[in-house]
Design a protein around this motif. Structure first.
Motif, PDB file in Angstrom:
ATOM      1  N   ASN A  23       0.830  -1.213   0.000  1.00 33.41           N
ATOM      2  CA  ASN A  23       0.000   0.000   0.000  1.00 33.41           C
ATOM      3  C   ASN A  23       0.861   1.258   0.000  1.00 33.41           C
ATOM      4  OD1 ASN A  23      -2.479  -1.346  -0.042  1.00 33.41           O
ATOM      5  ND2 ASN A  23      -2.579  -1.493   2.201  1.00 33.41           N
ATOM      6  N   LEU A  70       2.108   1.826  -3.456  1.00 28.10           N
ATOM      7  CA  LEU A  70       1.046   2.367  -4.308  1.00 28.10           C
ATOM      8  C   LEU A  70       0.862   3.862  -4.060  1.00 28.10           C
ATOM      9  CD1 LEU A  70      -1.630  -0.484  -4.122  1.00 28.10           C
ATOM     10  CD2 LEU A  70      -0.317   0.192  -6.135  1.00 28.10           C
ATOM     11  N   GLU A  71       0.851   4.247  -2.801  1.00 22.13           N
ATOM     12  CA  GLU A  71       0.672   5.661  -2.464  1.00 22.13           C
ATOM     13  C   GLU A  71       1.836   6.503  -2.986  1.00 22.13           C
ATOM     14  OE1 GLU A  71       0.202   5.772   1.737  1.00 22.13           O
ATOM     15  OE2 GLU A  71      -1.796   4.829   1.731  1.00 22.13           O
ATOM     16  N   ALA A  80       3.761   5.753  -5.525  1.00 17.34           N
ATOM     17  CA  ALA A  80       3.684   5.781  -6.985  1.00 17.34           C
ATOM     18  C   ALA A  80       2.651   6.796  -7.452  1.00 17.34           C
ATOM     19  CB  ALA A  80       3.339   4.388  -7.512  1.00 17.34           C
ATOM     20  N   GLU A  81       1.494   6.798  -6.788  1.00 16.89           N
ATOM     21  CA  GLU A  81       0.449   7.753  -7.151  1.00 16.89           C
ATOM     22  C   GLU A  81       0.910   9.181  -6.913  1.00 16.89           C
ATOM     23  OE1 GLU A  81      -2.817   6.505  -4.787  1.00 16.89           O
ATOM     24  OE2 GLU A  81      -3.278   4.753  -6.039  1.00 16.89           O
ATOM     25  N   GLN A  82       1.645   9.399  -5.823  1.00 21.84           N
ATOM     26  CA  GLN A  82       2.161  10.734  -5.528  1.00 21.84           C
ATOM     27  C   GLN A  82       3.140  11.187  -6.601  1.00 21.84           C
ATOM     28  OE1 GLN A  82       1.150  12.767  -3.150  1.00 21.84           O
ATOM     29  NE2 GLN A  82       2.585  14.379  -3.770  1.00 21.84           N
ATOM     30  N   ILE A 105       3.232  10.224  -9.708  1.00 22.28           N
ATOM     31  CA  ILE A 105       2.480  10.494 -10.936  1.00 22.28           C
ATOM     32  C   ILE A 105       1.844  11.875 -10.878  1.00 22.28           C
ATOM     33  CG2 ILE A 105       0.471   9.806 -12.307  1.00 22.28           C
ATOM     34  CD1 ILE A 105       1.109   6.909 -11.573  1.00 22.28           C
ATOM     35  N   MET A 106       1.237  12.202  -9.738  1.00 24.48           N
ATOM     36  CA  MET A 106       0.604  13.515  -9.581  1.00 24.48           C
ATOM     37  C   MET A 106       1.634  14.632  -9.691  1.00 24.48           C
ATOM     38  SD  MET A 106      -2.573  13.039  -9.368  1.00 24.48           S
ATOM     39  CE  MET A 106      -3.018  14.721  -8.876  1.00 24.48           C
ATOM     40  N   ASP A 144       6.111   4.118 -12.569  1.00 26.79           N
ATOM     41  CA  ASP A 144       5.644   3.788 -11.238  1.00 26.79           C
ATOM     42  C   ASP A 144       5.678   2.300 -10.978  1.00 26.79           C
ATOM     43  OD1 ASP A 144       3.026   2.549 -12.100  1.00 26.79           O
ATOM     44  OD2 ASP A 144       2.849   4.531 -12.972  1.00 26.79           O
ATOM     45  N   LEU A 169       3.241   0.548 -10.229  1.00 31.01           N
ATOM     46  CA  LEU A 169       2.022  -0.122 -10.685  1.00 31.01           C
ATOM     47  C   LEU A 169       2.288  -0.905 -11.948  1.00 31.01           C
ATOM     48  CD1 LEU A 169      -0.415   2.870 -10.178  1.00 31.01           C
ATOM     49  CD2 LEU A 169      -0.548   0.715  -8.963  1.00 31.01           C
TER      50      LEU A 169
END
Length: 305
Positions: A232, A235-236, A238-240, A242-243, A282, A284
């Protein structure tokens, strides 16, 4: 008024006519001859492919460049165009390894389109060329992925096992084998395989989520919870990233590859390999584009159990 028909009193030529067929006006000249029984009537590329064979010298075509064109199409999610580029690359390749690389990448592009039957055919063609080369392990694991998506789960495990037999340091192959074993309820063997994948450098959120599920099957709930939390966090992060990249105007699509279509909770395919394109941004995305030779150099330090 005179009837025009009455004026037609001259004699017409009664020559012998033309031979049949008359070469100068034959509608099917020899250089474009096609066996109708071998032509799919809905195949819009028949004429183009036939012309290519007779108008383009193979020496004038660089198959490597065609593969790069296909890889660039993959980067912008133009998978249909990518399949065509890889198919042309395979047809013009004079080297078996280049042709095999083109077929493997063509299979990956078909998998992205969820055309798993075509993906299976492309990977089988790659293995027909050489079933023990540095590209064979990639073809085997991608074939396993496509077969699983196509519903051929038993065959999928066979080819996942074959992938690690060809290259025991193929991390993606170990991960797929772990997934298929877990699906069959063989959790202990699956754990061994996924640990091998991690030792070989394959450590992303998808892999850790699968390991957490395997540990739960074995009743190792505390360790499973720790691994799930780590997944988790990945994932967080990676999302950060990307943003942040999108806010900076540097956002790009995630790495192309058959594994991306699988998503979490499914097997993964190897991303297309070649010179074009960049690594996924990322965790993902599935692992990057490493051929067998590159894996060997990177993974010498790891020892499998």
């Amino acid at each position: 008024m005179t009837d025009p028909a009455d004026d037609r009193d001259h004699d017409f030529s009664e020559g012998e006519g033309f031979d049949d067929p008359y070469d100068e006006f034959d509608l099917d000249p020899p250089e474009l001859g096609v066996d109708p029984s071998k032509v799919d009537p809905v195949d819009s590329r028949v004429v183009t492919d036939t012309l290519d064979e007779h108008t383009i010298d193979h020496e004038d075509v660089d198959a490597h460049e065609l593969i790069d064109v296909g890889l660039n199409y993959m980067q912008i999610n133009r998978y249909e165009q990518a399949t065509e580029a890889f198919e042309r690359a395979a047809s013009f390749a004079d080297d078996d390894r280049v042709e095999q690389e083109a077929w493997v990448n063509k299979g990956v592009a078909h998998a992205e389109l969820e055309e798993y039957d075509e993906a299976i055919g492309a990977h089988r063609e790659a293995l027909r060329i050489d079933d023990s080369s540095e590209h064979a392990a990639t073809a085997e694991t991608n074939l396993a992925y496509a077969l699983w998506e196509f519903g051929e789960t038993a065959q999928a495990l066979e080819h996942a096992e074959r992938a690690v037999e060809i290259d025991e340091r193929f991390a993606e192959g170990w991960f797929n084998r772990a997934f298929f074993l877990s699906e069959r309820g063989l959790a202990e063997e699956a754990l061994h395989c996924i640990d091998n994948a991690i030792r070989l450098g394959l450590r992303n959120a998808k892999v850790l989520e699968e390991k957490a599920e395997i540990l739960e099957e074995l009743g190792e709930y505390d360790e499973a919870e720790e691994i799930a939390e780590e997944a988790n966090e990945m994932l967080e992060q990676a999302e950060q990233r990307i943003m942040e990249d999108r806010m900076d105007g540097r956002g790009q699509a995630g790495g192309a590859g058959a594994g991306g279509a699988g998503g979490a909770g499914g097997p993964g395919g190897q991303a297309p390999f070649g010179e074009a394109g960049e690594e996924p941004l990322d965790d993902l995305a599935d692992p990057g584009r490493r051929t067998g030779e590159e894996r060997t150099e990177r993974d010498r330090e790891f020892e499998l159990e």
